[in-house]
Structures are given as C-alpha cells and as structure tokens.
Design a protein around this motif. Sequence first.
Motif, PDB file in Angstrom:
ATOM      1  N   ILE A  58       0.849  -1.183   0.000  1.00 15.50           N
ATOM      2  CA  ILE A  58       0.000   0.000   0.000  1.00 15.50           C
ATOM      3  C   ILE A  58       0.889   1.239   0.000  1.00 15.50           C
ATOM      4  O   ILE A  58       1.790   1.362   0.826  1.00 15.50           O
ATOM      5  N   LYS A  59       0.625   2.143  -0.910  1.00 14.39           N
ATOM      6  CA  LYS A  59       1.365   3.401  -0.963  1.00 14.39           C
ATOM      7  C   LYS A  59       0.686   4.411  -0.047  1.00 14.39           C
ATOM      8  O   LYS A  59      -0.460   4.801  -0.273  1.00 14.39           O
ATOM      9  N   VAL A  60       1.373   4.831   1.005  1.00 15.92           N
ATOM     10  CA  VAL A  60       0.802   5.754   1.985  1.00 15.92           C
ATOM     11  C   VAL A  60       0.609   7.125   1.348  1.00 15.92           C
ATOM     12  O   VAL A  60       1.518   7.674   0.712  1.00 15.92           O
ATOM     13  N   ARG A  61      -0.586   7.696   1.543  1.00 21.57           N
ATOM     14  CA  ARG A  61      -0.878   9.013   0.989  1.00 21.57           C
ATOM     15  C   ARG A  61      -1.025  10.076   2.072  1.00 21.57           C
ATOM     16  O   ARG A  61      -0.494  11.172   1.950  1.00 21.57           O
ATOM     17  N   ARG A  62      -1.764   9.772   3.154  1.00 18.03           N
ATOM     18  CA  ARG A  62      -2.047  10.789   4.177  1.00 18.03           C
ATOM     19  C   ARG A  62      -2.658  10.130   5.401  1.00 18.03           C
ATOM     20  O   ARG A  62      -2.963   8.940   5.405  1.00 18.03           O
ATOM     21  N   GLY A  63      -2.861  10.949   6.438  1.00 14.63           N
ATOM     22  CA  GLY A  63      -3.594  10.486   7.602  1.00 14.63           C
ATOM     23  C   GLY A  63      -5.089  10.484   7.329  1.00 14.63           C
ATOM     24  O   GLY A  63      -5.587  11.309   6.559  1.00 14.63           O
ATOM     25  N   LEU A  64      -5.811   9.575   7.950  1.00 15.46           N
ATOM     26  CA  LEU A  64      -7.260   9.522   7.770  1.00 15.46           C
ATOM     27  C   LEU A  64      -7.934  10.719   8.424  1.00 15.46           C
ATOM     28  O   LEU A  64      -8.976  11.184   7.970  1.00 15.46           O
ATOM     29  N   VAL A 120      -3.692   8.436  13.830  1.00 18.15           N
ATOM     30  CA  VAL A 120      -3.378   7.030  14.054  1.00 18.15           C
ATOM     31  C   VAL A 120      -3.753   6.200  12.834  1.00 18.15           C
ATOM     32  O   VAL A 120      -3.017   5.310  12.412  1.00 18.15           O
ATOM     33  N   ALA A 121      -4.907   6.489  12.240  1.00 20.78           N
ATOM     34  CA  ALA A 121      -5.341   5.779  11.035  1.00 20.78           C
ATOM     35  C   ALA A 121      -4.773   6.464   9.793  1.00 20.78           C
ATOM     36  O   ALA A 121      -4.569   7.678   9.779  1.00 20.78           O
ATOM     37  N   MET A 122      -4.552   5.670   8.745  1.00 17.59           N
ATOM     38  CA  MET A 122      -3.920   6.170   7.532  1.00 17.59           C
ATOM     39  C   MET A 122      -4.759   5.867   6.296  1.00 17.59           C
ATOM     40  O   MET A 122      -5.655   5.028   6.325  1.00 17.59           O
ATOM     41  N   VAL A 123      -4.424   6.557   5.201  1.00 11.20           N
ATOM     42  CA  VAL A 123      -5.061   6.331   3.904  1.00 11.20           C
ATOM     43  C   VAL A 123      -3.977   6.098   2.866  1.00 11.20           C
ATOM     44  O   VAL A 123      -2.929   6.758   2.888  1.00 11.20           O
ATOM     45  N   GLY A 124      -4.215   5.135   1.980  1.00 10.43           N
ATOM     46  CA  GLY A 124      -3.246   4.860   0.936  1.00 10.43           C
ATOM     47  C   GLY A 124      -3.900   4.289  -0.301  1.00 10.43           C
ATOM     48  O   GLY A 124      -5.130   4.234  -0.410  1.00 10.43           O
ATOM     49  N   LYS A 125      -3.066   3.871  -1.213  1.00 12.14           N
ATOM     50  CA  LYS A 125      -3.522   3.356  -2.500  1.00 12.14           C
ATOM     51  C   LYS A 125      -2.782   2.061  -2.793  1.00 12.14           C
ATOM     52  O   LYS A 125      -1.567   1.959  -2.584  1.00 12.14           O
ATOM     53  N   LEU A 126      -3.507   1.063  -3.284  1.00  2.26           N
ATOM     54  CA  LEU A 126      -2.858  -0.186  -3.669  1.00  2.26           C
ATOM     55  C   LEU A 126      -1.977   0.039  -4.889  1.00  2.26           C
ATOM     56  O   LEU A 126      -2.338   0.775  -5.804  1.00  2.26           O
ATOM     57  N   GLU A 127      -0.830  -0.601  -4.892  1.00  2.00           N
ATOM     58  CA  GLU A 127       0.064  -0.501  -6.043  1.00  2.00           C
ATOM     59  C   GLU A 127      -0.635  -1.009  -7.299  1.00  2.00           C
ATOM     60  O   GLU A 127      -0.489  -0.446  -8.383  1.00  2.00           O
ATOM     61  N   GLY A 151     -19.103  -4.112  -1.286  1.00  2.00           N
ATOM     62  CA  GLY A 151     -17.929  -3.336  -1.657  1.00  2.00           C
ATOM     63  C   GLY A 151     -17.720  -3.273  -3.158  1.00  2.00           C
ATOM     64  O   GLY A 151     -18.300  -4.060  -3.915  1.00  2.00           O
ATOM     65  N   PRO A 152     -16.896  -2.345  -3.629  1.00  2.00           N
ATOM     66  CA  PRO A 152     -16.640  -2.225  -5.059  1.00  2.00           C
ATOM     67  C   PRO A 152     -15.945  -3.464  -5.618  1.00  2.00           C
ATOM     68  O   PRO A 152     -15.297  -4.210  -4.888  1.00  2.00           O
ATOM     69  N   GLU A 153     -16.084  -3.658  -6.927  1.00  2.62           N
ATOM     70  CA  GLU A 153     -15.490  -4.836  -7.567  1.00  2.62           C
ATOM     71  C   GLU A 153     -13.977  -4.849  -7.433  1.00  2.62           C
ATOM     72  O   GLU A 153     -13.365  -5.899  -7.203  1.00  2.62           O
ATOM     73  N   LEU A 154     -13.359  -3.681  -7.579  1.00  4.30           N
ATOM     74  CA  LEU A 154     -11.915  -3.558  -7.425  1.00  4.30           C
ATOM     75  C   LEU A 154     -11.581  -2.567  -6.315  1.00  4.30           C
ATOM     76  O   LEU A 154     -12.203  -1.503  -6.215  1.00  4.30           O
ATOM     77  N   ILE A 155     -10.619  -2.935  -5.494  1.00  5.56           N
ATOM     78  CA  ILE A 155     -10.159  -2.055  -4.425  1.00  5.56           C
ATOM     79  C   ILE A 155      -8.981  -1.235  -4.939  1.00  5.56           C
ATOM     80  O   ILE A 155      -7.987  -1.790  -5.418  1.00  5.56           O
ATOM     81  N   ARG A 156      -9.095   0.067  -4.819  1.00  6.43           N
ATOM     82  CA  ARG A 156      -8.002   0.972  -5.175  1.00  6.43           C
ATOM     83  C   ARG A 156      -7.503   1.740  -3.948  1.00  6.43           C
ATOM     84  O   ARG A 156      -6.323   1.767  -3.665  1.00  6.43           O
ATOM     85  N   SER A 157      -8.433   2.346  -3.224  1.00  7.67           N
ATOM     86  CA  SER A 157      -8.061   3.109  -2.026  1.00  7.67           C
ATOM     87  C   SER A 157      -8.286   2.271  -0.771  1.00  7.67           C
ATOM     88  O   SER A 157      -9.241   1.493  -0.687  1.00  7.67           O
ATOM     89  N   GLY A 161     -15.341   7.896   1.357  1.00  9.82           N
ATOM     90  CA  GLY A 161     -15.506   7.137   0.129  1.00  9.82           C
ATOM     91  C   GLY A 161     -14.382   6.185  -0.186  1.00  9.82           C
ATOM     92  O   GLY A 161     -14.137   5.856  -1.357  1.00  9.82           O
ATOM     93  N   ILE A 162     -13.706   5.687   0.820  1.00 10.49           N
ATOM     94  CA  ILE A 162     -12.572   4.779   0.624  1.00 10.49           C
ATOM     95  C   ILE A 162     -13.086   3.363   0.378  1.00 10.49           C
ATOM     96  O   ILE A 162     -14.081   2.936   0.954  1.00 10.49           O
ATOM     97  N   ASP A 163     -12.424   2.636  -0.494  1.00 11.99           N
ATOM     98  CA  ASP A 163     -12.904   1.319  -0.940  1.00 11.99           C
ATOM     99  C   ASP A 163     -12.824   0.241   0.131  1.00 11.99           C
ATOM    100  O   ASP A 163     -13.669  -0.661   0.173  1.00 11.99           O
ATOM    101  N   ALA A 164     -11.796   0.282   0.969  1.00  9.92           N
ATOM    102  CA  ALA A 164     -11.579  -0.799   1.933  1.00  9.92           C
ATOM    103  C   ALA A 164     -10.956  -0.260   3.209  1.00  9.92           C
ATOM    104  O   ALA A 164     -10.229   0.746   3.183  1.00  9.92           O
ATOM    105  N   PHE A 165     -11.250  -0.926   4.320  1.00 10.83           N
ATOM    106  CA  PHE A 165     -10.671  -0.567   5.611  1.00 10.83           C
ATOM    107  C   PHE A 165     -10.125  -1.821   6.274  1.00 10.83           C
ATOM    108  O   PHE A 165     -10.790  -2.862   6.304  1.00 10.83           O
TER     109      PHE A 165
END
Length: 253
Positions: free
Chosen positions: A119-125, A133-140, A167-173, A192-196
């Motif tokens: 997971i590529k880290v983007r920012r804090g949630l 403490v929680a983070m947001v990222g994007k799958l490679e 959930g969405p068919e593909l997880i990106r965020s 609006g994040i795809d997965a937690f």
Amino acid sequence: MISHRKLETVLNHLLEPHAIKDYCPNGLQVEGRERIRKVVTGVTASQALIDAAVALDADAILVHHGYFWSGEPAQITGMKQRRLKTLLTHDINLFAYHLPLDVHPEVGNNAQLAKLLDIKVRRGLEPWNSKSVAMVGKLEEPMSGRDFANLIAERLGREPLHCGDTGPELIRSVAWCTGGGQSYINLAAEQGIDAFISGEASEQTIHTAREMGMHFYAAGHHATERYGVKALGEWLATVQGLDVTFIDIDNPV
C-alpha cells in the motif's frame, strides 16, 4: 552497551511520545540494570515474553503493549505482581511505546503494515491531525476483495475476517489502523474509501461496511502489530549496535 536512560532518550527522540496523548506511560516503565547490551522485542509484555527474555539473559524488553493503562486497578496483585516480580528479580528494564509506535512514519505499525501489503501511503485519515493514528493509501495494483483477502492471509500468516458484500469490484483506495482501530471505519466510509483494515472487529463494524458499500478486513490485533516493534528493534541494532532479538509470542486474536 548503552545506559537505560540513554536508550530511553534515543527512543523518545525517534518516536516523540510527548506529542501524542496516550492511555499509558511511554518510555521506561520498569527500571532494571543500568547498562544494556541485549534487548528482547515483542508485541506484549506477557509472562511468556518475560520468561523468554530471562532465558536469553536480556538486559531489557521493548514492547508495544506494556503496563499501567489508564483505568486499570492500581493494586499489584495476581498476574501483574508475577510479571513485575520476574522483571525486578532479574533486573530487566521494560520499555513500552503504544500510540507513538503506531504512528511513526517509518518503523510504526501502520507504516510497516502498508509496506507488507504493498500500500502506498498518501495521508492520515484524520486530516486535522498531524499524528493521525489511522492512515489512507492506495494499492500498487487494484485487486478484487477476495484477492486482497488472500494477500493479507499470505503476508500475515492468518486468514482475515472479510466483509465485502457491497464493496466495489476492485479495491483501489485503502484506509487502515492496526490493532483495535475498527471504529475508524466510519471516517473511512465518509471519505468514500474502498476498503478498511484493522486488527479487530466490533458488531457494528460489519453493518457499517455493508451499509456504506466498502470492504472491511479484521486481520488480527497481534498479527497487524508484530511489525512495528520488530522494525524498531532492527533500527536499534543498526544505529546503536545492540544485540536485539524479536520474539513472537503467538496470539490468535
């Protein structure tokens, strides 16, 4: 070798516990012998970890889950007495870092889990919190919910609980918080994040995932928090030249 106070200073400088409000004291929790050469690291300062440190003749133990949590009984009896008696009898120092180890951008639990799961880290949630403490990222590479569950199982060595009915068919965020961070799912859903991902699940967590149309993974409190303290020990071995041994005391939760 290094003195216990110098080691605490080194760790405090790296992890900055003064900048985070926590539920327990961070740093040197139990004072032992002054000079430290051999350190045992582990997730929790359980009796099993202490006994393993005694067997290795360790000078210090460094953990994520230590003692003296806010709200716990102050009496030193039973399990607490036995743990402390073993540490004091064998003159072993106990260092513990809770939230400061979760949030560190390099050796932290969240950073290490992201690295492990590509997971590529983007920012804090929490955008208002520089120490989120929680983070947001994007799958490679975007992947299905089932494929991501399989990846988690492969990398962490345990099958996660996966709720992906809507959930969405593909997880990106992806958003995540290791350990007992399941309550952050609501904030992730609002963004609006795809997965937690978290370590644990509460009853209401599944309803949130279903009703907000996202994937949720409970991958184990212990399993998601093995990697921060391990990375911190490896950093100490490299930077301070200490003899560090990571001991994984199995825990299915």
